[in-house]
Scaffold this active site. Structure first.
Site, PDB file in Angstrom:
ATOM      1  N   CYS A   1       6.887  -6.749  12.248  1.00 51.93           N
ATOM      2  CA  CYS A   1       6.405  -6.505  13.183  1.00 51.93           C
ATOM      3  C   CYS A   1       5.287  -7.630  13.379  1.00 51.93           C
ATOM      4  CB  CYS A   1       5.883  -5.084  13.022  1.00 51.93           C
ATOM      5  SG  CYS A   1       6.197  -3.096  12.812  1.00 51.93           S
TER       6      CYS A   1
ATOM      7  N   HIS B   1       0.122  -8.622  12.615  1.00 48.58           N
ATOM      8  CA  HIS B   1       1.213  -7.993  13.304  1.00 48.58           C
ATOM      9  C   HIS B   1       1.253  -7.574  15.004  1.00 48.58           C
ATOM     10  CE1 HIS B   1       2.549  -3.552  12.416  1.00 48.58           C
ATOM     11  NE2 HIS B   1       2.515  -4.386  11.510  1.00 48.58           N
TER      12      HIS B   1
ATOM     13  N   LYS C   1      -1.405   2.609   2.637  1.00 46.29           N
ATOM     14  CA  LYS C   1      -1.084   1.173   1.886  1.00 46.29           C
ATOM     15  C   LYS C   1      -1.709   0.992   0.389  1.00 46.29           C
ATOM     16  CE  LYS C   1       0.370  -1.461   6.228  1.00 46.29           C
ATOM     17  NZ  LYS C   1       1.935  -1.386   6.537  1.00 46.29           N
TER      18      LYS C   1
ATOM     19  N   ASP D   1      -8.347  -6.875  10.627  1.00 49.71           N
ATOM     20  CA  ASP D   1      -7.081  -6.122  10.587  1.00 49.71           C
ATOM     21  C   ASP D   1      -7.190  -6.788   8.871  1.00 49.71           C
ATOM     22  OD1 ASP D   1      -5.257  -5.004   9.731  1.00 49.71           O
ATOM     23  OD2 ASP D   1      -3.557  -5.941  10.962  1.00 49.71           O
TER      24      ASP D   1
ATOM     25  N   GLN E   1      -3.488  -4.990   4.919  1.00 51.00           N
ATOM     26  CA  GLN E   1      -3.420  -5.273   4.132  1.00 51.00           C
ATOM     27  C   GLN E   1      -3.725  -6.345   2.635  1.00 51.00           C
ATOM     28  OE1 GLN E   1       0.089  -5.664   2.831  1.00 51.00           O
ATOM     29  NE2 GLN E   1       0.846  -4.383   4.449  1.00 51.00           N
TER      30      GLN E   1
HETATM   31  C1  LIG Z   1      -1.516  -6.466   8.768  1.00 52.78           C
HETATM   32  C2  LIG Z   1      -1.388  -5.155   9.228  1.00 52.78           C
HETATM   33  N1  LIG Z   1      -1.366  -4.980  10.348  1.00 52.78           N
HETATM   34  C3  LIG Z   1      -1.564  -3.976  10.672  1.00 52.78           C
HETATM   35  C4  LIG Z   1      -0.716  -2.386  10.270  1.00 52.78           C
HETATM   36  C5  LIG Z   1      -0.154  -1.424  11.130  1.00 52.78           C
HETATM   37  O1  LIG Z   1      -0.295  -0.436  10.019  1.00 52.78           O
HETATM   38  P1  LIG Z   1      -0.099   1.266  10.188  1.00 52.78           P
HETATM   39  O2  LIG Z   1       1.714   0.872  10.595  1.00 52.78           O
HETATM   40  O3  LIG Z   1       0.106   2.101   9.218  1.00 52.78           O
HETATM   41  O4  LIG Z   1      -0.762   1.103  11.098  1.00 52.78           O
HETATM   42  C6  LIG Z   1       0.051  -3.116   9.419  1.00 52.78           C
HETATM   43  C7  LIG Z   1       0.924  -2.547   8.415  1.00 52.78           C
HETATM   44  O5  LIG Z   1       2.401  -3.525   7.782  1.00 52.78           O
HETATM   45  C8  LIG Z   1      -0.277  -4.524   8.213  1.00 52.78           C
HETATM   46  O6  LIG Z   1       0.696  -4.974   8.358  1.00 52.78           O
END
Ligand SMILES: Cc1ncc(COP(=O)(O)O)c(C=O)c1O
Length: 414
Positions: free
Chosen positions: A371, A128, A231, A205, A208
Protein backbone atom coordinates in the site's frame (compact mmCIF):
# COMPACT_ATOMS: atom_id res chain seq x y z
CA UNK A 1 22.22 -18.72 15.70
CA UNK A 2 21.02 -16.86 18.78
CA UNK A 3 18.20 -17.94 21.02
CA UNK A 4 17.84 -15.47 23.83
CA UNK A 5 16.08 -12.15 24.04
CA UNK A 6 16.47 -10.28 27.28
CA UNK A 7 13.79 -7.66 27.07
CA UNK A 8 10.65 -9.84 26.97
CA UNK A 9 9.86 -13.38 28.08
CA UNK A 10 8.87 -14.41 24.57
CA UNK A 11 8.32 -18.09 25.38
CA UNK A 12 5.83 -17.05 28.05
CA UNK A 13 4.16 -14.51 25.77
CA UNK A 14 3.73 -17.09 23.00
CA UNK A 15 1.60 -19.23 25.30
CA UNK A 16 -1.02 -16.47 25.14
CA UNK A 17 -1.29 -16.64 21.32
CA UNK A 18 -3.13 -19.78 20.23
CA UNK A 19 -2.80 -19.00 16.50
CA UNK A 20 0.98 -19.24 16.77
CA UNK A 21 0.66 -22.97 17.53
CA UNK A 22 -1.04 -23.67 14.21
CA UNK A 23 0.75 -25.62 11.51
CA UNK A 24 0.69 -24.63 7.84
CA UNK A 25 1.54 -27.06 5.05
CA UNK A 26 2.45 -29.51 7.82
CA UNK A 27 5.04 -27.15 9.31
CA UNK A 28 5.06 -24.94 12.39
CA UNK A 29 3.82 -21.46 11.51
CA UNK A 30 6.50 -18.76 11.41
CA UNK A 31 4.34 -15.66 11.35
CA UNK A 32 6.30 -12.67 10.05
CA UNK A 33 3.49 -10.37 8.93
CA UNK A 34 2.52 -8.47 12.05
CA UNK A 35 2.92 -5.09 10.34
CA UNK A 36 -0.16 -6.05 8.29
CA UNK A 37 -2.06 -7.27 11.35
CA UNK A 38 -0.97 -8.77 14.65
CA UNK A 39 -2.05 -12.04 16.25
CA UNK A 40 -4.38 -11.86 19.26
CA UNK A 41 -3.73 -13.03 22.83
CA UNK A 42 -6.29 -15.04 24.80
CA UNK A 43 -6.86 -11.97 27.00
CA UNK A 44 -8.26 -10.10 23.98
CA UNK A 45 -10.17 -13.13 22.69
CA UNK A 46 -11.81 -13.61 26.07
CA UNK A 47 -12.65 -9.89 26.37
CA UNK A 48 -14.56 -10.25 23.07
CA UNK A 49 -16.18 -13.47 24.21
CA UNK A 50 -17.15 -12.05 27.61
CA UNK A 51 -18.64 -8.89 26.14
CA UNK A 52 -20.88 -10.89 23.82
CA UNK A 53 -21.60 -13.71 26.27
CA UNK A 54 -22.42 -11.81 29.45
CA UNK A 55 -23.91 -8.35 29.79
CA UNK A 56 -24.23 -7.65 26.07
CA UNK A 57 -26.41 -4.66 25.15
CA UNK A 58 -26.06 -1.51 23.09
CA UNK A 59 -24.23 1.38 24.74
CA UNK A 60 -25.55 4.86 25.57
CA UNK A 61 -29.17 3.79 24.96
CA UNK A 62 -30.59 1.84 27.84
CA UNK A 63 -31.50 2.65 31.39
CA UNK A 64 -31.22 -1.02 32.30
CA UNK A 65 -28.33 -2.94 33.87
CA UNK A 66 -26.75 -4.56 30.79
CA UNK A 67 -26.63 -1.37 28.79
CA UNK A 68 -25.17 0.61 31.68
CA UNK A 69 -22.56 -2.07 32.37
CA UNK A 70 -21.50 -2.27 28.72
CA UNK A 71 -21.38 1.54 28.55
CA UNK A 72 -19.10 1.51 31.61
CA UNK A 73 -16.79 -1.04 29.99
CA UNK A 74 -16.73 1.01 26.79
CA UNK A 75 -15.88 4.18 28.75
CA UNK A 76 -13.17 2.31 30.65
CA UNK A 77 -11.65 1.17 27.34
CA UNK A 78 -11.47 4.78 26.21
CA UNK A 79 -9.76 5.70 29.48
CA UNK A 80 -7.19 2.90 29.02
CA UNK A 81 -6.35 4.13 25.54
CA UNK A 82 -6.17 7.71 26.82
CA UNK A 83 -3.48 6.61 29.29
CA UNK A 84 -1.72 4.39 26.77
CA UNK A 85 -1.09 7.22 24.30
CA UNK A 86 -0.68 9.95 26.92
CA UNK A 87 -3.78 11.90 25.83
CA UNK A 88 -4.99 14.55 28.28
CA UNK A 89 -8.55 13.19 28.57
CA UNK A 90 -10.93 10.57 27.12
CA UNK A 91 -12.66 13.34 25.13
CA UNK A 92 -9.52 13.48 22.96
CA UNK A 93 -9.85 9.82 21.95
CA UNK A 94 -12.28 9.24 19.07
CA UNK A 95 -13.11 5.63 18.25
CA UNK A 96 -13.08 4.91 14.52
CA UNK A 97 -12.82 1.71 12.49
CA UNK A 98 -9.11 1.91 11.71
CA UNK A 99 -6.31 4.36 10.92
CA UNK A 100 -7.67 4.79 7.40
CA UNK A 101 -10.93 6.10 8.80
CA UNK A 102 -9.07 8.29 11.31
CA UNK A 103 -7.06 9.93 8.52
CA UNK A 104 -10.13 10.32 6.30
CA UNK A 105 -11.97 11.90 9.21
CA UNK A 106 -9.26 14.56 9.45
CA UNK A 107 -9.12 15.07 5.67
CA UNK A 108 -12.91 15.37 5.35
CA UNK A 109 -13.77 17.24 8.51
CA UNK A 110 -10.69 19.37 9.22
CA UNK A 111 -9.37 19.50 5.64
CA UNK A 112 -12.59 20.50 3.91
CA UNK A 113 -13.54 23.00 6.59
CA UNK A 114 -10.25 24.77 7.21
CA UNK A 115 -8.20 24.39 4.01
CA UNK A 116 -8.82 26.29 0.78
CA UNK A 117 -7.47 26.85 -2.74
CA UNK A 118 -3.86 27.99 -2.71
CA UNK A 119 -3.07 26.31 0.64
CA UNK A 120 -0.36 23.67 0.82
CA UNK A 121 -0.06 20.31 2.55
CA UNK A 122 3.35 18.83 3.27
CA UNK A 123 3.57 15.05 3.38
CA UNK A 124 6.36 12.60 2.65
CA UNK A 125 7.43 10.21 -0.07
CA UNK A 126 7.08 7.20 2.20
CA UNK A 127 3.40 7.37 3.15
CA UNK A 128 1.00 4.44 3.17
CA UNK A 129 -1.93 5.04 0.78
CA UNK A 130 -4.11 5.64 3.85
CA UNK A 131 -2.11 8.79 4.57
CA UNK A 132 -1.70 9.78 0.95
CA UNK A 133 -4.90 9.25 -1.04
CA UNK A 134 -7.22 11.24 1.32
CA UNK A 135 -4.89 14.27 0.91
CA UNK A 136 -4.58 13.73 -2.84
CA UNK A 137 -8.38 13.69 -3.20
CA UNK A 138 -8.73 16.79 -1.01
CA UNK A 139 -6.01 18.59 -2.95
CA UNK A 140 -7.67 17.89 -6.31
CA UNK A 141 -11.08 18.89 -5.05
CA UNK A 142 -9.97 22.17 -3.46
CA UNK A 143 -6.97 23.33 -5.52
CA UNK A 144 -4.54 22.63 -2.70
CA UNK A 145 -0.90 21.90 -3.48
CA UNK A 146 0.78 18.77 -2.10
CA UNK A 147 4.50 18.96 -1.37
CA UNK A 148 6.65 16.01 -0.34
CA UNK A 149 9.52 15.68 2.08
CA UNK A 150 11.99 13.64 0.01
CA UNK A 151 13.97 10.64 1.20
CA UNK A 152 17.70 10.40 1.81
CA UNK A 153 19.53 7.50 0.12
CA UNK A 154 19.35 5.71 3.52
CA UNK A 155 15.54 5.84 3.47
CA UNK A 156 15.09 8.47 6.18
CA UNK A 157 13.18 11.73 5.70
CA UNK A 158 15.44 14.45 4.36
CA UNK A 159 14.56 17.00 7.03
CA UNK A 160 17.22 19.38 5.74
CA UNK A 161 14.62 20.18 3.06
CA UNK A 162 11.88 20.96 5.55
CA UNK A 163 12.56 24.69 5.92
CA UNK A 164 12.23 25.32 2.19
CA UNK A 165 8.96 23.32 2.12
CA UNK A 166 7.45 25.06 5.14
CA UNK A 167 6.14 28.25 3.56
CA UNK A 168 3.39 30.33 5.21
CA UNK A 169 0.92 28.69 2.79
CA UNK A 170 1.40 25.31 4.48
CA UNK A 171 -1.67 24.60 6.59
CA UNK A 172 -1.09 20.95 7.33
CA UNK A 173 1.91 18.63 7.72
CA UNK A 174 1.52 14.87 7.90
CA UNK A 175 3.87 11.90 8.09
CA UNK A 176 4.17 8.32 9.30
CA UNK A 177 5.81 7.98 12.71
CA UNK A 178 7.18 4.64 11.46
CA UNK A 179 7.15 3.62 7.79
CA UNK A 180 5.41 0.34 7.01
CA UNK A 181 7.86 -0.28 4.15
CA UNK A 182 11.20 1.26 5.06
CA UNK A 183 10.71 0.72 8.77
CA UNK A 184 12.12 4.22 9.24
CA UNK A 185 11.40 5.71 12.65
CA UNK A 186 10.99 9.47 12.37
CA UNK A 187 11.35 11.49 15.54
CA UNK A 188 8.09 13.48 15.28
CA UNK A 189 8.96 16.19 17.77
CA UNK A 190 11.30 18.41 15.66
CA UNK A 191 9.02 18.13 12.60
CA UNK A 192 6.00 19.11 14.70
CA UNK A 193 7.82 22.08 16.24
CA UNK A 194 8.89 23.37 12.84
CA UNK A 195 5.41 22.87 11.36
CA UNK A 196 3.78 24.68 14.26
CA UNK A 197 6.22 27.56 13.79
CA UNK A 198 4.54 28.30 10.42
CA UNK A 199 1.08 27.79 11.90
CA UNK A 200 0.42 24.37 10.32
CA UNK A 201 -1.47 21.59 12.05
CA UNK A 202 0.25 18.21 12.27
CA UNK A 203 -1.27 14.79 11.65
CA UNK A 204 0.88 11.82 12.66
CA UNK A 205 0.11 8.39 11.20
CA UNK A 206 1.01 6.26 14.19
CA UNK A 207 -0.23 2.96 12.77
CA UNK A 208 3.21 1.29 12.83
CA UNK A 209 4.45 3.13 15.93
CA UNK A 210 1.78 2.85 18.64
CA UNK A 211 1.90 -0.98 18.68
CA UNK A 212 5.68 -1.04 19.00
CA UNK A 213 7.04 1.81 21.13
CA UNK A 214 6.02 4.27 23.84
CA UNK A 215 3.87 7.08 22.43
CA UNK A 216 2.97 10.23 24.34
CA UNK A 217 0.82 12.49 22.18
CA UNK A 218 1.04 15.37 24.64
CA UNK A 219 4.83 15.25 24.71
CA UNK A 220 4.82 15.10 20.89
CA UNK A 221 2.38 18.04 20.78
CA UNK A 222 0.83 16.72 17.54
CA UNK A 223 -2.65 17.92 16.65
CA UNK A 224 -3.83 14.48 15.49
CA UNK A 225 -2.52 10.93 15.91
CA UNK A 226 -4.05 7.94 14.10
CA UNK A 227 -3.78 4.24 14.91
CA UNK A 228 -5.40 0.87 14.13
CA UNK A 229 -6.34 -1.57 16.89
CA UNK A 230 -5.81 -4.72 14.83
CA UNK A 231 -2.07 -4.03 14.51
CA UNK A 232 -1.65 -3.84 18.30
CA UNK A 233 -3.22 -7.11 19.51
CA UNK A 234 -6.76 -5.75 19.25
CA UNK A 235 -9.61 -6.93 17.04
CA UNK A 236 -10.39 -5.65 13.56
CA UNK A 237 -12.88 -2.82 13.10
CA UNK A 238 -11.56 -0.55 15.84
CA UNK A 239 -9.06 2.29 15.64
CA UNK A 240 -8.36 5.59 17.29
CA UNK A 241 -8.05 9.20 16.26
CA UNK A 242 -6.46 11.38 18.90
CA UNK A 243 -7.11 15.08 18.48
CA UNK A 244 -6.42 18.19 20.54
CA UNK A 245 -9.54 19.55 22.24
CA UNK A 246 -9.72 22.93 20.51
CA UNK A 247 -9.22 21.41 17.05
CA UNK A 248 -11.80 18.64 17.58
CA UNK A 249 -14.28 21.16 18.96
CA UNK A 250 -13.83 23.47 15.96
CA UNK A 251 -14.32 20.68 13.43
CA UNK A 252 -17.70 19.77 11.95
CA UNK A 253 -18.81 16.14 12.24
CA UNK A 254 -17.58 13.64 9.67
CA UNK A 255 -20.69 11.44 9.60
CA UNK A 256 -24.09 12.25 11.01
CA UNK A 257 -26.90 10.21 12.52
CA UNK A 258 -27.65 8.70 15.91
CA UNK A 259 -25.60 9.37 19.08
CA UNK A 260 -23.57 12.22 17.59
CA UNK A 261 -26.37 14.75 17.98
CA UNK A 262 -27.35 16.77 21.00
CA UNK A 263 -30.85 17.61 19.75
CA UNK A 264 -32.75 17.39 16.48
CA UNK A 265 -35.91 19.13 15.36
CA UNK A 266 -37.59 19.08 11.93
CA UNK A 267 -35.47 22.03 10.89
CA UNK A 268 -32.40 22.15 13.13
CA UNK A 269 -29.71 20.01 14.67
CA UNK A 270 -26.99 20.53 17.28
CA UNK A 271 -24.00 18.29 17.80
CA UNK A 272 -23.04 16.20 20.79
CA UNK A 273 -19.80 16.92 22.64
CA UNK A 274 -16.46 15.49 21.58
CA UNK A 275 -15.59 12.68 21.10
CA UNK A 276 -19.16 11.42 20.50
CA UNK A 277 -19.70 14.15 17.89
CA UNK A 278 -17.45 12.02 15.66
CA UNK A 279 -18.99 8.64 16.53
CA UNK A 280 -22.21 8.43 14.56
CA UNK A 281 -24.30 5.30 14.98
CA UNK A 282 -23.72 2.25 17.11
CA UNK A 283 -19.97 2.18 17.72
CA UNK A 284 -17.82 -0.95 17.64
CA UNK A 285 -18.06 -1.06 21.41
CA UNK A 286 -17.22 -4.75 21.84
CA UNK A 287 -14.11 -4.24 19.74
CA UNK A 288 -13.26 -1.11 21.74
CA UNK A 289 -13.55 -3.09 24.99
CA UNK A 290 -11.23 -5.74 23.53
CA UNK A 291 -8.79 -3.05 22.40
CA UNK A 292 -8.78 -1.96 26.04
CA UNK A 293 -7.68 -5.51 26.94
CA UNK A 294 -4.99 -5.30 24.25
CA UNK A 295 -3.50 -2.09 25.64
CA UNK A 296 -3.65 -3.60 29.16
CA UNK A 297 -1.56 -6.47 27.79
CA UNK A 298 0.97 -4.16 26.13
CA UNK A 299 1.15 -1.80 29.11
CA UNK A 300 1.87 -4.76 31.42
CA UNK A 301 4.81 -5.76 29.19
CA UNK A 302 6.01 -2.17 29.10
CA UNK A 303 6.38 -0.38 25.78
CA UNK A 304 10.09 0.25 26.39
CA UNK A 305 10.57 -3.51 26.68
CA UNK A 306 8.48 -4.08 23.54
CA UNK A 307 10.68 -1.65 21.61
CA UNK A 308 13.90 -3.17 23.04
CA UNK A 309 12.75 -6.62 21.98
CA UNK A 310 11.91 -5.54 18.44
CA UNK A 311 15.16 -3.63 18.14
CA UNK A 312 16.99 -6.83 19.00
CA UNK A 313 14.96 -8.90 16.53
CA UNK A 314 15.39 -6.40 13.70
CA UNK A 315 19.14 -6.06 14.41
CA UNK A 316 19.50 -9.84 14.20
CA UNK A 317 17.37 -10.03 11.04
CA UNK A 318 19.51 -7.31 9.38
CA UNK A 319 22.69 -9.19 10.38
CA UNK A 320 21.41 -12.53 9.03
CA UNK A 321 19.91 -11.14 5.82
CA UNK A 322 23.11 -9.25 5.03
CA UNK A 323 24.88 -12.64 4.77
CA UNK A 324 22.51 -13.86 2.04
CA UNK A 325 24.01 -13.41 -1.45
CA UNK A 326 21.76 -11.23 -3.63
CA UNK A 327 19.75 -9.85 -0.70
CA UNK A 328 19.20 -6.08 -0.54
CA UNK A 329 17.68 -4.45 2.50
CA UNK A 330 15.35 -1.55 1.65
CA UNK A 331 15.49 1.29 4.17
CA UNK A 332 17.76 2.02 7.11
CA UNK A 333 20.08 -0.76 8.32
CA UNK A 334 20.65 0.94 11.66
CA UNK A 335 18.31 -0.84 14.12
CA UNK A 336 18.14 2.31 16.26
CA UNK A 337 16.07 4.03 13.58
CA UNK A 338 14.30 0.97 12.21
CA UNK A 339 11.02 -0.39 13.56
CA UNK A 340 10.10 -4.06 13.45
CA UNK A 341 9.57 -4.35 9.70
CA UNK A 342 12.36 -5.52 7.41
CA UNK A 343 11.78 -5.03 3.70
CA UNK A 344 14.11 -6.59 1.17
CA UNK A 345 14.59 -7.99 -2.29
CA UNK A 346 16.45 -11.11 -3.44
CA UNK A 347 18.22 -10.73 -6.78
CA UNK A 348 16.37 -12.37 -9.69
CA UNK A 349 13.48 -13.63 -7.53
CA UNK A 350 10.17 -11.83 -7.72
CA UNK A 351 8.89 -11.06 -4.20
CA UNK A 352 5.61 -12.86 -4.96
CA UNK A 353 7.50 -16.04 -5.96
CA UNK A 354 9.61 -15.71 -2.84
CA UNK A 355 6.51 -15.26 -0.67
CA UNK A 356 4.90 -18.35 -2.20
CA UNK A 357 8.00 -20.50 -1.72
CA UNK A 358 8.45 -19.28 1.85
CA UNK A 359 4.81 -20.12 2.58
CA UNK A 360 5.54 -23.76 1.68
CA UNK A 361 8.05 -23.73 4.54
CA UNK A 362 5.44 -22.28 6.90
CA UNK A 363 7.02 -18.81 6.79
CA UNK A 364 4.42 -16.06 6.31
CA UNK A 365 5.81 -12.83 4.89
CA UNK A 366 4.22 -10.12 2.74
CA UNK A 367 5.08 -9.37 -0.87
CA UNK A 368 3.95 -6.47 -3.04
CA UNK A 369 3.88 -2.70 -2.74
CA UNK A 370 2.53 -2.74 0.83
CA UNK A 371 0.00 0.00 0.00
CA UNK A 372 2.82 2.41 -0.83
CA UNK A 373 2.94 2.58 -4.61
CA UNK A 374 4.38 6.12 -4.88
CA UNK A 375 7.22 5.04 -2.58
CA UNK A 376 7.92 1.97 -4.72
CA UNK A 377 8.02 4.20 -7.82
CA UNK A 378 10.54 6.41 -5.99
CA UNK A 379 12.58 3.31 -5.08
CA UNK A 380 12.37 2.06 -8.67
CA UNK A 381 10.96 -1.27 -7.49
CA UNK A 382 7.63 -2.79 -8.54
CA UNK A 383 7.42 -4.87 -5.39
CA UNK A 384 9.38 -5.88 -2.30
CA UNK A 385 9.25 -8.63 0.33
CA UNK A 386 8.62 -7.70 3.96
CA UNK A 387 9.14 -9.67 7.15
CA UNK A 388 7.69 -7.95 10.19
CA UNK A 389 8.00 -8.72 13.86
CA UNK A 390 6.22 -8.30 17.15
CA UNK A 391 6.32 -9.18 20.83
CA UNK A 392 6.04 -12.93 20.06
CA UNK A 393 8.77 -13.10 17.41
CA UNK A 394 11.68 -15.37 18.33
CA UNK A 395 15.17 -15.22 16.89
CA UNK A 396 14.80 -18.81 15.75
CA UNK A 397 12.05 -17.56 13.44
CA UNK A 398 14.58 -15.26 11.78
CA UNK A 399 16.77 -18.32 11.30
CA UNK A 400 13.76 -20.12 9.77
CA UNK A 401 13.22 -17.17 7.40
CA UNK A 402 16.86 -17.19 6.27
CA UNK A 403 16.85 -20.96 5.81
CA UNK A 404 13.65 -20.72 3.73
CA UNK A 405 15.19 -17.95 1.58
CA UNK A 406 18.21 -20.20 0.87
CA UNK A 407 15.86 -23.02 -0.01
CA UNK A 408 13.88 -20.77 -2.39
CA UNK A 409 17.12 -19.67 -4.07
CA UNK A 410 18.12 -23.30 -4.44
CA UNK A 411 14.71 -24.28 -5.88
CA UNK A 412 14.87 -21.45 -8.42
CA UNK A 413 18.64 -22.01 -8.95
CA UNK A 414 19.41 -18.34 -8.14
C1 LIG B 1 1.74 3.29 8.14
C2 LIG B 1 0.33 2.84 7.95
N1 LIG B 1 -0.64 3.75 7.90
C3 LIG B 1 -1.93 3.40 7.74
C4 LIG B 1 -2.29 2.08 7.59
C5 LIG B 1 -3.74 1.74 7.40
O1 LIG B 1 -4.19 0.93 8.40
P1 LIG B 1 -5.64 0.28 8.31
O2 LIG B 1 -5.65 -0.53 7.05
O3 LIG B 1 -5.75 -0.54 9.54
O4 LIG B 1 -6.60 1.40 8.26
C6 LIG B 1 -1.32 1.09 7.62
C7 LIG B 1 -1.67 -0.33 7.42
O5 LIG B 1 -0.86 -1.12 7.04
C8 LIG B 1 0.04 1.48 7.81
O6 LIG B 1 1.00 0.58 7.85
Amino acid sequence: MKDTIRSLDVARIRQDFPALNERVHGRPLVFLDSAASSQKPIQVLSALDQAYRTSYANVHRGVYYNSERTTDLYDQAREKITRFIGAPAPENVVFVRNATEALNLVAYSYGRHFLQAGDEIVLTELEHHANFVPWQVLARERGIRLKFIPLTPQGTLDLARLDELLTPRVKLVTFAHVSNVLGTITDPRPVIERAHAVGAKVVVDGCQAAPHMPVDVQALDCDFYALSGHKMLGPTGIGVLYGKTDVLEAMPPFMTGGDMISSVTFDSVTWNEIPVKFEAGTPAFVEAIALGAAVDYLAALGMDAVRAHEREVVAYAIERLTEVPGATIIGPTDPDIRGGALTFTIKDIHPHDLGTLLDREGVAIRAGHHCAQPLHVRLGLPATARASFYIYTELREIDALIEAIYKAKHTLRK
